[in-house]
Design a protein around this motif. Structure first.
Motif, PDB file in Angstrom:
ATOM      1  N   ALA A   1      -9.695  -2.276   2.529  1.00  0.00           N
ATOM      2  CA  ALA A   1      -9.949  -3.404   1.434  1.00  0.00           C
ATOM      3  C   ALA A   1      -8.781  -4.286   1.106  1.00  0.00           C
ATOM      4  O   ALA A   1      -9.044  -5.452   1.016  1.00  0.00           O
ATOM      5  CB  ALA A   1     -10.127  -2.441   0.283  1.00  0.00           C
ATOM      6  N   ARG A   2      -7.645  -3.546   1.020  1.00  0.00           N
ATOM      7  CA  ARG A   2      -6.488  -4.415   0.830  1.00  0.00           C
ATOM      8  C   ARG A   2      -6.162  -5.410   2.081  1.00  0.00           C
ATOM      9  O   ARG A   2      -5.750  -6.569   1.682  1.00  0.00           O
ATOM     10  CB  ARG A   2      -5.030  -3.313   0.518  1.00  0.00           C
TER      11      ARG A   2
ATOM     12  N   VAL B   1       0.779  -1.168  -0.085  1.00  0.00           N
ATOM     13  CA  VAL B   1       0.047   0.252  -0.010  1.00  0.00           C
ATOM     14  C   VAL B   1       0.902   1.234  -0.029  1.00  0.00           C
ATOM     15  O   VAL B   1       1.797   1.473   0.936  1.00  0.00           O
ATOM     16  CB  VAL B   1      -0.964   0.010   1.204  1.00  0.00           C
TER      17      VAL B   1
ATOM     18  N   PHE C   1      -2.540   6.942   1.894  1.00  0.00           N
ATOM     19  CA  PHE C   1      -3.615   6.012   1.562  1.00  0.00           C
ATOM     20  C   PHE C   1      -4.708   6.353   2.280  1.00  0.00           C
ATOM     21  O   PHE C   1      -4.812   6.865   3.495  1.00  0.00           O
ATOM     22  CB  PHE C   1      -3.462   4.675   1.786  1.00  0.00           C
ATOM     23  N   SER C   2      -6.028   5.875   2.045  1.00  0.00           N
ATOM     24  CA  SER C   2      -7.379   6.374   2.349  1.00  0.00           C
ATOM     25  C   SER C   2      -7.736   5.182   3.392  1.00  0.00           C
ATOM     26  O   SER C   2      -7.393   4.095   3.137  1.00  0.00           O
ATOM     27  CB  SER C   2      -8.338   6.597   1.510  1.00  0.00           C
TER      28      SER C   2
ATOM     29  N   SER D   1     -10.573   3.667   3.623  1.00  0.00           N
ATOM     30  CA  SER D   1     -11.197   2.548   2.603  1.00  0.00           C
ATOM     31  C   SER D   1     -10.247   1.610   1.950  1.00  0.00           C
ATOM     32  O   SER D   1     -10.396   0.262   1.859  1.00  0.00           O
ATOM     33  CB  SER D   1     -12.294   3.253   1.804  1.00  0.00           C
ATOM     34  N   GLU D   2      -9.071   2.463   1.224  1.00  0.00           N
ATOM     35  CA  GLU D   2      -8.100   1.505   0.530  1.00  0.00           C
ATOM     36  C   GLU D   2      -7.506   0.417   1.620  1.00  0.00           C
ATOM     37  O   GLU D   2      -7.511  -0.681   1.441  1.00  0.00           O
ATOM     38  CB  GLU D   2      -7.228   2.420  -0.050  1.00  0.00           C
TER      39      GLU D   2
ATOM     40  N   SER E   1     -12.038  -5.354  -6.413  1.00  0.00           N
ATOM     41  CA  SER E   1     -11.721  -4.153  -5.917  1.00  0.00           C
ATOM     42  C   SER E   1     -10.398  -3.780  -5.711  1.00  0.00           C
ATOM     43  O   SER E   1     -10.054  -2.844  -4.809  1.00  0.00           O
ATOM     44  CB  SER E   1     -12.624  -3.924  -4.561  1.00  0.00           C
ATOM     45  N   TYR E   2      -9.381  -4.500  -6.036  1.00  0.00           N
ATOM     46  CA  TYR E   2      -7.876  -4.119  -6.027  1.00  0.00           C
ATOM     47  C   TYR E   2      -7.416  -2.789  -6.490  1.00  0.00           C
ATOM     48  O   TYR E   2      -8.064  -2.460  -7.649  1.00  0.00           O
ATOM     49  CB  TYR E   2      -7.061  -5.315  -6.625  1.00  0.00           C
ATOM     50  N   TYR E   3      -6.848  -2.031  -5.592  1.00  0.00           N
ATOM     51  CA  TYR E   3      -6.679  -0.781  -5.904  1.00  0.00           C
ATOM     52  C   TYR E   3      -5.016  -0.747  -6.524  1.00  0.00           C
ATOM     53  O   TYR E   3      -4.955   0.445  -7.039  1.00  0.00           O
ATOM     54  CB  TYR E   3      -6.411   0.046  -4.554  1.00  0.00           C
TER      55      TYR E   3
END
Length: 248
Positions: free
Chosen positions: A119-120, A108, A112-113, A115-116, A203-205
């Motif tokens: 999610a990760r 990451v 970073f946010s 939510s990110e 949903s991978y950033y």
């Protein structure tokens, strides 16, 4: 309870991470040095109850003393099942690749946010805990014992292990999933995006370079000569293909 080890030397970032992971129902152990993280990891590893072990480790790369890459290497050496995510700065491109080659599952990039981050971490947790095993349409099927045979390779879908010439391959969970995906799709050209979605989720950033790094890592474990692969073939400008020839 989902257990995560967080190692970040900057107090503000560490507090931010801890707050958001606790909100996402993680039990967090947070430390500010790699040395302390290794102590906590080894302590959990030595506990008699398996549920006390960490499911995920979130490690900053740049720290005083031992850095995150060395810490990643040491943790991965002891556990193939734990999910490892690196916290990196944008300028640390080579460090990202180095960490992935040593066994990290994801990275990451700061900033970073919330939510990110969650999610990760969730995605890696699902893989590490073996709760995310969605099947895709495949050209190979497991026999009643959960075994898939592809040339000299055998996949045991029950134990989630793969052998080559009856020797067990030392694979991380990500490597296992990628290799299983290939073996189930013999002679099928798989583009990087499809591999990314299959393994890391829709949903991978991040970007698809993580696929290439993991392919390099897998080739080092399964190919006699990784620079001249016999099994995982590159399709330039597209992706990869698992291919067996008569002499495989």
């Amino acid at each position: 309870m989902k257990k995560i080890l967080v190692c970040e030397d900057e107090d503000a970032i560490r507090d931010f991470v801890v707050i958001n992971l606790k909100r996402a129902d993680y039990e967090v152990t947070a430390v500010n040095t790699a040395e302390k993280a290794l102590l906590e990891f080894n302590k959990a590893l030595c506990e008699s109850e398996p549920e006390k072990a960490f499911d995920v480790a979130l490690l900053d790369i740049m720290m005083p003393g031992m850095d995150g890459i060395e810490l990643c290497k040491l943790i991965r050496k002891e556990s193939r099942s734990i999910g490892i995510i690196m916290l990196t700065a944008k300028a640390q491109e080579m460090d990202k690749v180095g960490a992935l080659m040593l066994g990290a599952d994801d990275y990451v990039t700061k900033p970073f946010s919330p939510s990110e981050l969650v999610a990760r971490v969730d995605a890696v947790y699902r893989r590490a805990s073996l709760n995310s095993q969605a099947d895709s349409a495949t050209t190979a099927k497991a026999n009643p014992d959960g075994e898939i045979v592809s040339g000299v390779f055998k996949v045991n879908t029950k134990s989630r292990s793969i052998t080559k010439n009856d020797v067990v391959l030392e694979l991380t969970q990500v490597e296992y999933q990628i290799l299983e995906y290939f073996i189930k799709n013999v002679d099928v050209a798989l583009d990087r995006k499809s591999i990314l979605v299959q393994i890391w989720g829709e949903s991978y950033y991040g970007d698809d370079k993580i696929v290439d790094v993991n392919i390099r890592r897998i080739r080092m474990k399964i190919e006699d000569n990784p620079s001249e692969p016999r099994y995982i073939h590159t399709i330039w400008g597209y992706g990869y293909k698992w291919q067996l020839t008569m002499d495989n």
